[in-house]
Every structure is written in structure tokens, then in C-alpha cells.
Design a protein around this motif. Structure first.
Motif, mmCIF file in Angstrom:
data_model
loop_
_atom_site.group_PDB
_atom_site.id
_atom_site.type_symbol
_atom_site.label_atom_id
_atom_site.label_comp_id
_atom_site.label_asym_id
_atom_site.label_seq_id
_atom_site.Cartn_x
_atom_site.Cartn_y
_atom_site.Cartn_z
ATOM 1 N N PRO A 1 0.827 -1.214 0.000
ATOM 2 C CA PRO A 1 0.000 0.000 0.000
ATOM 3 C C PRO A 1 0.864 1.267 0.000
ATOM 4 O O PRO A 1 1.834 1.362 0.763
ATOM 5 N N VAL B 1 -1.542 6.202 0.993
ATOM 6 C CA VAL B 1 -2.797 5.830 1.643
ATOM 7 C C VAL B 1 -3.505 7.078 2.175
ATOM 8 O O VAL B 1 -2.960 7.816 2.999
ATOM 9 N N TYR C 1 -3.773 6.513 8.626
ATOM 10 C CA TYR C 1 -3.081 5.240 8.382
ATOM 11 C C TYR C 1 -2.034 5.007 9.466
ATOM 12 O O TYR C 1 -1.345 5.919 9.881
ATOM 13 N N GLY D 1 -5.690 -2.443 3.419
ATOM 14 C CA GLY D 1 -5.033 -3.161 2.337
ATOM 15 C C GLY D 1 -6.080 -3.782 1.448
ATOM 16 O O GLY D 1 -7.278 -3.465 1.531
ATOM 17 N N ALA E 1 -11.266 -3.311 -0.292
ATOM 18 C CA ALA E 1 -10.418 -2.904 0.823
ATOM 19 C C ALA E 1 -10.755 -3.715 2.057
ATOM 20 O O ALA E 1 -11.932 -4.000 2.323
ATOM 21 N N PHE F 1 -5.928 4.103 -2.008
ATOM 22 C CA PHE F 1 -4.491 3.901 -1.898
ATOM 23 C C PHE F 1 -3.988 3.236 -3.177
ATOM 24 O O PHE F 1 -4.756 2.584 -3.903
ATOM 25 N N ASN G 1 -1.214 0.550 -5.007
ATOM 26 C CA ASN G 1 -0.571 -0.719 -4.690
ATOM 27 C C ASN G 1 0.682 -0.892 -5.522
ATOM 28 O O ASN G 1 0.624 -0.838 -6.755
#
Length: 542
Positions: free
Chosen positions: A86, A89, A105, A112, A237, A282, A284
Motif C-alpha cells: 500500500p 494511503v 493510516y 489493504g 479494501a 491507496f 498498490n
């Protein structure tokens, strides 16, 4: 009926156990644990340089112990993994209530996804409190009854509805956690219900660990099996929020947090829309790379196509959130010590010579990411599960001294429990009830991957009633580890550890494994165990 074991058989086995107790190498336990837990191995995270060093060292020790490569001439089984990291975020925010709620976060929440996608976003998603998030028709329980959560964000309580019960009677086993209480199940069920996001409320007692464990385990690179479809059938999520954040959310929604928690404990609970909307996004980082299980074998002399299994996971968390400048989660107890035990047992069995059945020593990867290495092996076994008699899993050893008691995790499931009793009795020890069944340890280590596909696996350990200091000392040591070292950089090797209890436990594991390997019996699950049917099916006609 359970297989009957006569008193004479038990006494004979006890005598044999006492006479054939092996010499478990203390030097091996110390050397392997200290080496694997050193900073050189960088916390043994899968798919890192730390893995490469770990694999090389385990092969070196397996070969030196006298094992042979177990996978068609190779020491390794590739385990395809995808690493998701992640990045960027955004806060998890809830709008539309009395006041906006924004959770940061790491500090307030972790987030995640299982989906292999470069960007994850949940936008203006209706929020629904679904209690414990359980759908168990066989127990007459469905927290999703009468509510459609497709595309919505579900907020879920950790553990089972009856976790505060002191006994073991209740809709979900009372104090003992069932699989319905595990966070893995809750995300699986939320995805089956079509939820866009699934958020678990963290509470230290029912979770069995503090927020620091969640923070260190759920931040940084996250691993999942790399399978066709990229897990797009999962929620967009998944994550956790601190309990204070949950209370703020419920207050913003005009709901009584304590009253809803109480209502969720009772059958017939109805999910509650909170009237607010969730937003989070977020990026990845995606990296596909195979990790490896390590497989060694001592071939059997008479029935080499029947197998007795010892397992332990070699991985830990790698680099993690720093504590006092230390950002390496070395995982000395968890599970460098279990890997060392695997090597020590291999040495002991090799010294004793070939048994009639083959003995397999399996060091698996990615346990900390959700039992991924053992799951992959169980679903793609090097040695057929139908021909695997049973075995022992080790996840941490006793490093605080000899104990008067021995705990079977998830007691009441398989006939291995009958077979292990003489070896425990030979040490003048007693088998006791699991002291913290609410923590769900049975579902938190690699034996579960084999159990769910039918293979009886013993998972046991020293209890808390120490020979020196009694129960008070044992509980103090256990609580101290959970609070101060578990999944944190402080889980370091200590030359002052007391290994006497570990050696006693490993002597039990040796005796059980040797008896299985020299014998011809096929221990099964008890008729009431949830894994009995799959075992009977796999063994049919054998």
C-alpha cells in the motif's frame, strides 16, 4: 467410536517412550535460532534477500542432519506469491453523520486489499455494522440476514459472539474461538456477501494482541497467493480500526456503541445501517515472485510411500515499524526457534536410522501472511495427503524452563491426542486445558492448512505451570512475550533463554513421530471433528 487404546498398550508405550527418548541437541537449538534471528537475515521476510539466506542455511543444516532433498531431487517447492505494498494511503473517512470522522493510516487504522490492482478506491460507500460478521446456517446464525451489503462497507467485531463466556458451552464454543472468530473468515464472508470494504474493530482482549501487532503486521509489503483471476472476487479494501475510532464513528452516526456491541452477542441480531458513507483510497505496488518451502525427507525402510510430517514456518515479518530505532522484526521465538526444532528433530531421527515409514521435514514460507506456504503445500502436496499418516507442527518453543503441564491446542479433535499421552506421562507431566482458547491458536498456525484437508496434525506446547515459579511465573512470562515481543522488533535471541522445557517438548514430538513412523496405524479425527469427513474420503479405498 474412537479407536480404543488399552491400559496395557498405554503402559507399554509409556515404557517405550522412556527407554527410547532421543538426545535433542541443545547446541543445534541455540545455533540455528541465533543465526536465523540475527540481523543478517533481516527478519526473514519472503521474497527478500533474507529469504535467500534463510533457504541456504536451512538446506545446509538439513543436509548436515542427514536428510535428502524431498521434492524430486530438489530441496524446494516453489510457492507463487504476489506482494502488494500500500502506498499513498489516504485517511479512512466517514461522512454524512453528525461530524466527519477521519482516521489516519497506521495510527488509527490499517488498510489493504487482496485484489491485485494498482489502485484501490472505496468511494461514498454506505456503512453497515454487521456485528460479528458470521453466516453459520448450521448454528442458526446469520449476521447478514435481511441486509444487502453489495458495494457497501461492513464494520465487524473480532472473535465470536460468546468469547466472554468463561466455560466452553455456547453457540460458538463459549470461551474457545471457532474459525468464525478469525479475521480471515470475516474478510472471506464479507467478500461472499459482496461488500466493497470490510473493516474489523480492534479490541485487544478478543483479538488476543494489541494494536502494535496489527500495525506491524498490516503495514508494508503484504503477501498473498498468486492465483488466476487476481483475487478480484474479494473486497476492494480490508483493514482494521482502533476501538476509539469505532466509537467516534458510531457517535457520528448517532448510535450507542455499547448497546450495539451487546446486541451483537445474541442470536437474531440484525445488521444496522449507520447512515454514513466511507471513503478510502491507496495505490498498490505489485511484485510477483515465488517464495519457497523447504522439503527434506528420511526415506522409510519398509513403507516409504507412507509419510509422517514435521512442519514449522521459517518466515517472519522482515522490516517493520521501528521501535527505538530498530526496524527489523527478527522473529527469534516466532519462528526461528521452531525452525531450529525442525533441524534438531531431523538430526535425532537420522541418528536413530530409517524408520519403516518416511519422515518428512517441511519448513514453510509465508505463515505470517496467512499460512500461505502450508496452504500451497496442502493443496499441491509433494507427498500425497491421503498417504500422510499425520504429524506435528511447531510454532515457537518453550524458552522459560520446564513445565509440569502440556497443552494440546484445539483439544478434542484427533486420535493423535491419545497417542501422545504416554509420552507426556513419561515426563511426569499432565495434559491440561488450553488456558486461552479465546485466542484461536488452532486456526493461527500451519497445522490448520493440513487439518482442513484431512491430515491429523498435533499442535501442542508447554503449559504455564512451571517447575520453578509455578503458574504465576508461567503466566507472567507468557503475558510479557505477548505484550512486549510478539510481532515486534523486540523478539530477539537471548543467550539466557532456558531450553530445558523445549527439549522436553521436542522429546515428546520425537516419540510421537517415531511411533507413527515405525507403526502401521492410521490415526483419524474423532467422529465429531469437522475434518473427519474429508479424511475418510481421502483414505477411502486405501
Amino acid at each position: 467410536m474412537r479407536r480404543a487404546f488399552s491400559v496395557l498398550t498405554l503402559l507399554a508405550s509409556t515404557a517405550a517412550a522412556a527407554q527410547t527418548a532421543p538426545q535433542i541437541s541443545l547446541d543445534t537449538l541455540k545455533q540455528v535460532t541465533e543465526r536465523l534471528a540475527s540481523d543478517e537475515f533481516e527478519g526473514r521476510a519472503p521474497t527478500t534477500a533474507g529469504e535467500e539466506k534463510t533457504l541456504a542455511y536451512l538446506v545446509e543444516r538439513f543436509r548436515k542432519a542427514g536428510l535428502q532433498p524431498g521434492n524430486k531431487g530438489s530441496w524446494f517447492q516453489d510457492v507463487p506469491l504476489v506482494e502488494l505494498t500500500p502506498q499513498n494511503v489516504a485517511p479512512l473517512s466517514f461522512t454524512g453523520g453528525k461530524a466527519p470522522v477521519s482516521l489516519d493510516y497506521r495510527k488509527d487504522m490499517v488498510i489493504g486489499t487482496y485484489q491485485v490492482t494498482p489502485k484501490a478506491q472505496v468511494k461514498d460507500s454506505d456503512v453497515v455494522f454487521v456485528g460479528y460478521g458470521i453466516n453459520a446456517p448450521e448454528r442458526g446464525w446469520n449476521d447478514y440476514a435481511g441486509v444487502d451489503v453489495k458495494g457497501k462497507t461492513v464494520v465487524i467485531l473480532v472473535n465470536d459472539p460468546d468469547w466472554q463466556t468463561q466455560g466452553l458451552q455456547g453457540d460458538f464454543g463459549g470461551r474457545a474461538m471457532t474459525y468464525y472468530g478469525r479475521w480471515t473468515y470475516k474478510y472471506e464472508e464479507a467478500a461472499r456477501q459482496g461488500a466493497a470494504a470490510a473493516i474489523i474493530i480492534h479490541d485487544t482482549e478478543p483479538a488476543a494482541y494489541g494494536w502494535g501487532v496489527v500495525q506491524s503486521s498490516w503495514t508494508g509489503p503484504q503477501l498473498e497467493q498468486d492465483t488466476p483471476g487476481d483475487h478480484m472476487d474479494q473486497s476492494k479494501a480490508i483493514g482494521w480500526i482502533q476501538q476509539d475510532g469505532a466509537k467516534a464513528l458510531f457517535a457520528s452516526a448517532g448510535k450507542d456503541y455499547a448497546a450495539l456491541l451487546e446486541a451483537a452477542k445474541h442470536k437474531g441480531f440484525k445488521a444496522v445501517p449507520l447512515g454514513v458513507k466511507a471513503n478510502v483510497s491507496f495505490d498498490n505496488g505489485i511484485r510477483r515472485q515465488a517464495s519457497k518451502n523447504v522439503v527434506g525427507v528420511l526415506p522409510g525402510s519398509a513403507r516409504p510411500n507412507e509419510y509422517v510430517l514435521y512442519s514449522a514456518h521459517w518466515d517472519h515479518l522482515g522490516r517493520c515499524d521501528a521501535v527505538d530505532g530498530d526496524d527489523i522484526c527478527n522473529g527469534a521465538l516466532d519462528n526461528a526457534s521452531g525452525s531450529a526444532a525442525l533441524v534438531a528433530l531431523a538430526e535425532a531421527h537420522a541418528r536413530a536410522g530409517p524408520a519403516k515409514r518416511s519422515l518428512v521435514f517441511l519448513a514453510v514460507t509465508a505463515e505470517e501472511s496467512g499460512l500461505l506456504g502450508s496452504k500451497f503445500y496442502a493443496e499441491n502436496p509433494v507427498f500425497p495427503l491421503s498417504q500422510t499418516v499425520g504429524g506435528v507442527n511447531m510454532d515457537g518453543v518453550n524458552n522459560v524452563g520446564r513445565a509440569k503441564d502440556f497443552v494440546l491446542i484445539g483439544v478434542g479433535k484427533s486420535e493423535l491426542e491419545d497417542l501422545v499421552k504416554p509420552f507426556v506421562a513419561a515426563q511426569d507431566r499432565v495434559i491440561v486445558a488450553e488456558p486461552t482458547p479465546e485466542r484461536g491458536f488452532y486456526y493461527r498456525s500451519d497445522h490448520f492448512s493440513f487439518a482442513r484437508l484431512g491430515v491429523p496434525m498435533l499442535y501442542g506446547e508447554s503449559g504455564e505451570d512451571l517447575r520453578v515459579g509455578g503458574k504465576e511465573a508461567g503466566k507472567k512470562a507468557s503475558d510479557d512475550y505477548t505484550a512486549n515481543r510478539y510481532h515486534k522488533p523486540q523478539d530477539n535471541y537471548d543467550p539466557n533463554w532456558n531450553w530445558d522445557g523445549a527439549i522436553e517438548d521436542l522429546t515428546i514430538f520425537y516419540g510421537l513421530g517415531r511411533q507413527l513412523a515405525e507403526g502401521s496405524t492410521w490415526p483419524n479425527w474423532y467422529p465429531t471433528a469437522e475434518f473427519r469427513a474429508v479424511r475418510d474420503k481421502s483414505r477411502a479405498g486405501r
